[in-house]
Scaffold this motif. Structure first.
Motif: not given
Lengths: 222, 222
Positions: A165-192
């Motif tokens: 690991l680089t860090g614990l519970a530190c990522v807020d958002r993921i941008y990939s070639d397929l989607a944009v995903i928010e990391v929320t307290p309830k888990g991963l939420l796809v916004t795009d």
């Protein structure tokens, strides 16, 4: 026929999401492309860990100053309003919560925001740089993935990282070639979601449970 | 009259009582910017053994730090990012088990040195908590967040590179060639500076390292 986003498309989308006036640190590699896509009339300040605020683009051929480099040790320029400072000040900006957004590459991201991006098994030589400071200190941590899954087909977005690991519970958002995903307290939420890709197809390429926003937007390659 | 200027890099290192076998050296620079190449070559020529080097990188190409490593003078390196383009000498020594490596997150490295220079023996930081780099380390919770205790770093000698210096040891730096140099200048028993240009007098508002932190300085060709 769906076309995944190119790295330039991803960088353009990330740049569009950065607020006017933000102080932003771009990691080495893919995140550096964001600097090429700053929307017109938007001003944000790029920070480089080796002591620069107001970092500008690469110099013209023949105009490189070996004293003026970025974190990747490449020649850069300084924009009006820019400044230089020493390493302890630079990391006080990072560790003291003064950087609005840190944008990094990743090997794995877990559903709770754990990040692994510094060490691969069997690497000859460990090296960490400033990644652990950035994820611990920046107000927002965004991760860019050139491909949603690794070359061997394994998901990069997983329930639990098995790489160091680089860090614990530190990522807020993921941008990939397929989607944009928010990391929320309830888990991963796809916004795009990529045009033409079904939620089921994205879930099949992801190692952790996804939820989809009610007003999930459509991502299109340029 | 105070005059910290020496005539040559060879003289400055030969007359530094802190430079002995087993000494710990702080070495400034990030990538190739701000590396005290001439002082490193002069130290190599002293033929010392069992040195510990604290520096962000582990030397590239065959200049400066790489030359000191190549000479077999170094048995331990503390750094954040040894894996750089052209850091062949270090990689070979590390692979051969002739050198030990302590990897430190870059901001923690800068802060450990800053603390060493400021008389602070240890501090707590969230950087690296929960990662392999914090294994076995004392941790503590403050206000619901977890922190790792880090010890200060000091050295027998700091080797630094600056742009200008005057007879009092006041220094200025060029662009990102500043990096770790001003921080390291504060944290050693003896701080030796190589400067590109000696000046009669430095405008006080432009001084980055005040002369109190500098033991001796020497002008080197830029």
């Amino acid at each position: 026929m769906m076309t995944p986003l190119s790295t330039q498309d991803i960088a353009r989308r990330v740049a569009a999401d950065i607020a006017e006036g933000a102080y932003v640190n771009l990691g080495i590699g893919l995140p550096m492309l964001v600097a090429d896509h700053i929307p017109p009339a938007r001003e944000f300040v790029l920070h480089s860990e080796n002591g620069v605020l107001g970092m500008g683009p690469a110099p013209l051929p023949g105009a490189a100053n070996p004293d003026l480099i970025n974190a990747g040790k490449q020649p850069v320029t300084l924009l009006p309003g820019g400044s230089f400072f020493h390493h302890a000040d630079s990391f006080a900006m990072i560790r003291g919560g003064h950087i609005d957004v840190s944008i990094l590459g990743a090997y794995q991201i877990a559903a709770n925001g754990d990040l692994a991006n510094w060490a691969l098994p069997g690497a000859k030589l460990p090296a960490v740089g400033g990644a652990m400071d950035l994820v611990a200190g920046a107000k927002q941590v965004w991760v860019m993935l050139a491909a949603h899954v690794a070359k061997d087909g394994q998901p990069r977005v997983v329930e639990r990282c098995d790489l160091p690991l680089t860090g614990l519970a530190c990522v807020d958002r993921i941008y990939s070639d397929l989607a944009v995903i928010e990391v929320t307290p309830k888990g991963l939420l796809v916004t795009d979601l990529l045009a033409g890709l079904t939620p089921e197809a994205l879930q099949a390429k992801t190692g952790a449970a996804l939820r989809f926003a009610q007003n999930c937007r459509v991502l299109r390659a340029a | 009259m105070i005059d910290k200027r020496y005539r040559s890099a060879a003289e400055i290192v030969a007359q530094c009582p802190s430079l002995q076998d087993g000494a710990t050296l702080l070495v400034g620079g990030f990538g190739d910017a701000g590396v005290p190449h001439q002082l490193l070559l002069a130290v190599r020529d002293l033929g010392l053994h069992d040195l510990t080097i604290i520096s962000n990188n582990a030397g590239s190409g065959d200049g400066g730090l790489a030359a000191l490593l190549q000479a077999g003078a170094v048995t331990r390196v503390v750094c954040s990012f040894p894996r750089s383009a052209g850091s062949v000498v270090f990689e070979e020594l590390y692979a051969a088990g002739r050198i030990t490596l302590e990897i430190v997150p870059q901001g923690t490295l800068a802060e450990r040195i800053r603390a060493g220079g400021a008389g602070i023996p240890a501090f707590y930081t969230p950087t690296a908590y929960g990662t392999p780099l914090a294994e076995g380390r004392e941790t503590r919770e403050f206000d619901g967040r977890h922190y790792v205790m880090e010890r200060a770093l000091r050295a027998d000698v700091a080797l630094i590179h600056a742009c200008t210096g005057d007879r009092w040891g006041n220094l200025t730096y060029a662009a990102t060639a500043r990096n770790f140099n001003p921080v390291m200048a504060t944290a050693a028993t003896s701080t030796l500076a190589e400067v590109r240009q000696l000046v009669e007098h430095t405008p006080p508002e432009t001084i980055i390292t005040p002369g109190i932190f500098v033991t001796r300085l020497v002008a080197v060709a830029a």
